[in-house]
Design a protein around this motif. Structure first.
Motif, PDB file in Angstrom:
ATOM      1  N   ASP A  42     -34.174  40.482  71.708  1.00 53.09           N
ATOM      2  CA  ASP A  42     -35.012  41.059  70.654  1.00 53.09           C
ATOM      3  C   ASP A  42     -36.430  40.514  70.668  1.00 53.09           C
ATOM      4  O   ASP A  42     -37.138  40.568  69.671  1.00 53.09           O
ATOM      5  CB  ASP A  42     -34.379  40.817  69.286  1.00 53.09           C
ATOM      6  CG  ASP A  42     -34.323  39.351  68.921  1.00 53.09           C
ATOM      7  OD1 ASP A  42     -34.494  38.498  69.819  1.00 53.09           O
ATOM      8  OD2 ASP A  42     -34.110  39.045  67.729  1.00 53.09           O
ATOM      9  N   GLY A  43     -36.877  39.992  71.817  1.00 54.26           N
ATOM     10  CA  GLY A  43     -38.220  39.447  71.910  1.00 54.26           C
ATOM     11  C   GLY A  43     -38.921  39.851  73.188  1.00 54.26           C
ATOM     12  O   GLY A  43     -38.295  40.084  74.217  1.00 54.26           O
ATOM     13  N   ALA A  44     -40.231  39.954  73.119  1.00 55.01           N
ATOM     14  CA  ALA A  44     -41.072  40.215  74.284  1.00 55.01           C
ATOM     15  C   ALA A  44     -42.051  39.055  74.372  1.00 55.01           C
ATOM     16  O   ALA A  44     -42.892  38.869  73.492  1.00 55.01           O
ATOM     17  CB  ALA A  44     -41.792  41.545  74.141  1.00 55.01           C
ATOM     18  N   PHE A  45     -41.929  38.261  75.432  1.00 54.72           N
ATOM     19  CA  PHE A  45     -42.740  37.061  75.608  1.00 54.72           C
ATOM     20  C   PHE A  45     -43.958  37.403  76.461  1.00 54.72           C
ATOM     21  O   PHE A  45     -43.820  37.890  77.577  1.00 54.72           O
ATOM     22  CB  PHE A  45     -41.904  35.958  76.260  1.00 54.72           C
ATOM     23  CG  PHE A  45     -40.736  35.550  75.410  1.00 54.72           C
ATOM     24  CD1 PHE A  45     -40.849  34.514  74.504  1.00 54.72           C
ATOM     25  CD2 PHE A  45     -39.526  36.233  75.502  1.00 54.72           C
ATOM     26  CE1 PHE A  45     -39.780  34.152  73.704  1.00 54.72           C
ATOM     27  CE2 PHE A  45     -38.449  35.873  74.711  1.00 54.72           C
ATOM     28  CZ  PHE A  45     -38.571  34.833  73.805  1.00 54.72           C
ATOM     29  N   LEU A  88     -47.952  45.556  70.347  1.00 56.76           N
ATOM     30  CA  LEU A  88     -46.795  46.089  71.069  1.00 56.76           C
ATOM     31  C   LEU A  88     -46.034  46.960  70.080  1.00 56.76           C
ATOM     32  O   LEU A  88     -45.729  46.535  68.968  1.00 56.76           O
ATOM     33  CB  LEU A  88     -45.903  44.954  71.584  1.00 56.76           C
ATOM     34  CG  LEU A  88     -44.714  45.405  72.425  1.00 56.76           C
ATOM     35  CD1 LEU A  88     -45.198  45.950  73.781  1.00 56.76           C
ATOM     36  CD2 LEU A  88     -43.749  44.250  72.656  1.00 56.76           C
ATOM     37  N   ARG A  89     -45.741  48.163  70.502  1.00 54.74           N
ATOM     38  CA  ARG A  89     -45.068  49.131  69.631  1.00 54.74           C
ATOM     39  C   ARG A  89     -43.712  49.473  70.230  1.00 54.74           C
ATOM     40  O   ARG A  89     -43.596  49.743  71.414  1.00 54.74           O
ATOM     41  CB  ARG A  89     -45.951  50.372  69.522  1.00 54.74           C
ATOM     42  CG  ARG A  89     -45.478  51.390  68.557  1.00 54.74           C
ATOM     43  CD  ARG A  89     -46.518  52.522  68.445  1.00 54.74           C
ATOM     44  NE  ARG A  89     -46.178  53.408  67.385  1.00 54.74           N
ATOM     45  CZ  ARG A  89     -46.438  53.197  66.102  1.00 54.74           C
ATOM     46  NH1 ARG A  89     -47.068  52.119  65.737  1.00 54.74           N
ATOM     47  NH2 ARG A  89     -46.080  54.059  65.188  1.00 54.74           N
ATOM     48  N   ASP A  90     -42.685  49.418  69.375  1.00 50.63           N
ATOM     49  CA  ASP A  90     -41.359  49.864  69.799  1.00 50.63           C
ATOM     50  C   ASP A  90     -41.009  51.126  69.014  1.00 50.63           C
ATOM     51  O   ASP A  90     -41.887  51.725  68.389  1.00 50.63           O
ATOM     52  CB  ASP A  90     -40.301  48.754  69.658  1.00 50.63           C
ATOM     53  CG  ASP A  90     -40.007  48.353  68.220  1.00 50.63           C
ATOM     54  OD1 ASP A  90     -40.484  49.024  67.267  1.00 50.63           O
ATOM     55  OD2 ASP A  90     -39.287  47.361  68.028  1.00 50.63           O
ATOM     56  N   GLY A  91     -39.760  51.530  69.018  1.00 48.30           N
ATOM     57  CA  GLY A  91     -39.330  52.753  68.341  1.00 48.30           C
ATOM     58  C   GLY A  91     -39.515  52.749  66.836  1.00 48.30           C
ATOM     59  O   GLY A  91     -39.490  53.794  66.204  1.00 48.30           O
ATOM     60  N   LYS A  92     -39.724  51.585  66.244  1.00 45.98           N
ATOM     61  CA  LYS A  92     -39.861  51.496  64.791  1.00 45.98           C
ATOM     62  C   LYS A  92     -41.273  51.139  64.343  1.00 45.98           C
ATOM     63  O   LYS A  92     -41.517  50.950  63.165  1.00 45.98           O
ATOM     64  CB  LYS A  92     -38.872  50.468  64.244  1.00 45.98           C
ATOM     65  CG  LYS A  92     -37.443  50.905  64.447  1.00 45.98           C
ATOM     66  CD  LYS A  92     -36.485  50.048  63.686  1.00 45.98           C
ATOM     67  CE  LYS A  92     -35.082  50.593  63.865  1.00 45.98           C
ATOM     68  NZ  LYS A  92     -34.123  49.946  63.026  1.00 45.98           N
ATOM     69  N   GLY A  93     -42.226  50.996  65.275  1.00 51.71           N
ATOM     70  CA  GLY A  93     -43.604  50.691  64.900  1.00 51.71           C
ATOM     71  C   GLY A  93     -44.118  49.440  65.606  1.00 51.71           C
ATOM     72  O   GLY A  93     -43.541  48.994  66.605  1.00 51.71           O
ATOM     73  N   ASN A  94     -45.213  48.886  65.084  1.00 44.91           N
ATOM     74  CA  ASN A  94     -45.801  47.693  65.681  1.00 44.91           C
ATOM     75  C   ASN A  94     -44.901  46.482  65.480  1.00 44.91           C
ATOM     76  O   ASN A  94     -44.359  46.266  64.397  1.00 44.91           O
ATOM     77  CB  ASN A  94     -47.181  47.403  65.095  1.00 44.91           C
ATOM     78  CG  ASN A  94     -48.242  48.330  65.636  1.00 44.91           C
ATOM     79  OD1 ASN A  94     -48.041  49.015  66.640  1.00 44.91           O
ATOM     80  ND2 ASN A  94     -49.381  48.359  64.982  1.00 44.91           N
ATOM     81  N   LEU A 126     -38.988  42.269  68.427  1.00 49.56           N
ATOM     82  CA  LEU A 126     -38.662  43.687  68.564  1.00 49.56           C
ATOM     83  C   LEU A 126     -37.670  44.119  67.491  1.00 49.56           C
ATOM     84  O   LEU A 126     -36.623  43.508  67.331  1.00 49.56           O
ATOM     85  CB  LEU A 126     -38.069  43.957  69.948  1.00 49.56           C
ATOM     86  CG  LEU A 126     -38.903  43.504  71.144  1.00 49.56           C
ATOM     87  CD1 LEU A 126     -38.152  43.770  72.444  1.00 49.56           C
ATOM     88  CD2 LEU A 126     -40.253  44.187  71.150  1.00 49.56           C
ATOM     89  N   ALA A 127     -37.993  45.188  66.783  1.00 47.97           N
ATOM     90  CA  ALA A 127     -37.088  45.730  65.772  1.00 47.97           C
ATOM     91  C   ALA A 127     -36.055  46.639  66.430  1.00 47.97           C
ATOM     92  O   ALA A 127     -34.921  46.743  65.973  1.00 47.97           O
ATOM     93  CB  ALA A 127     -37.885  46.502  64.722  1.00 47.97           C
ATOM     94  N   ALA A 128     -36.462  47.296  67.512  1.00 48.03           N
ATOM     95  CA  ALA A 128     -35.570  48.218  68.223  1.00 48.03           C
ATOM     96  C   ALA A 128     -35.615  47.853  69.709  1.00 48.03           C
ATOM     97  O   ALA A 128     -36.331  48.479  70.491  1.00 48.03           O
ATOM     98  CB  ALA A 128     -36.019  49.657  67.995  1.00 48.03           C
ATOM     99  N   PRO A 129     -34.870  46.818  70.118  1.00 51.08           N
ATOM    100  CA  PRO A 129     -34.984  46.262  71.463  1.00 51.08           C
ATOM    101  C   PRO A 129     -34.747  47.236  72.621  1.00 51.08           C
ATOM    102  O   PRO A 129     -35.348  47.097  73.673  1.00 51.08           O
ATOM    103  CB  PRO A 129     -33.932  45.155  71.488  1.00 51.08           C
ATOM    104  CG  PRO A 129     -33.676  44.819  70.074  1.00 51.08           C
ATOM    105  CD  PRO A 129     -33.924  46.076  69.298  1.00 51.08           C
TER     106      PRO A 129
END
Length: 158
Positions: A42-45, A88-94, A126-129
């Motif tokens: 659930d993280g982006a380093f 960084l934006r995932d499926g649920k936003g920033n 990340l909210a939506a990994p």
């Protein structure tokens, strides 16, 4: 927020890595205008090297160089600029950027106390990994070679 053993282990690993490299402030931790984004669970380093000229208003004496004193004086402003200029934006936003660590790189060709690059390390939560990610960087230096940034990304899957 629940802190698990895995989270603590990641933090300790990151801290050990940073402490190992911190005496090398004059060495380049990352090639100028390059970066990496490693996605784990659930993280982006992120590790990113940006030109110091990407940050406005930190050259107090207007001499064209940013000294360690000026850098330290404006660290809070620099972190704020990073949070605004790198998303960084995932499926649920920033995704929030947390645990930001800064490592100034001294310019070997200019004054001894002149910073040329800034290596930035941090973790996006990340909210939506499992969703696609979009990295946006809006921090560019003044020189032509500082107008592009090359980032490699890797997703670790179990």
């Amino acid at each position: 927020m629940t802190i698990t053993f895995k989270t603590v282990a990641k933090l300790i690993h990151g801290l050990c890595f940073y402490l190992l490299l911190s005496p090398l402030a004059h060495a380049h931790l990352m090639v100028a205008q390059h970066g990496t984004l490693n996605i784990v669970d659930d993280g982006a380093f992120m590790v990113l090297s940006l030109a110091i000229s990407s940050f406005q208003g930190i050259d107090d004496d207007q001499n064209g160089d940013v000294s360690a004193l000026e850098f330290n004086r404006h660290k809070t402003d620099i972190v704020h600029t990073i949070k605004q200029g790198i998303t960084l934006r995932d499926g649920k936003g920033n995704c929030p950027l947390e645990g930001i660590m800064l490592s100034p790189v001294m310019d070997h060709q200019a004054h001894q106390d002149s910073i040329s690059q800034l290596t930035i390390m941090g973790r996006f939560t990340l909210a939506a990994p499992a969703t696609p990610l979009v990295l946006h960087i809006d921090l560019y230096g003044k020189q032509p070679l500082e107008k592009t940034i090359e980032v490699s990304a890797r997703r670790n899957t179990a």
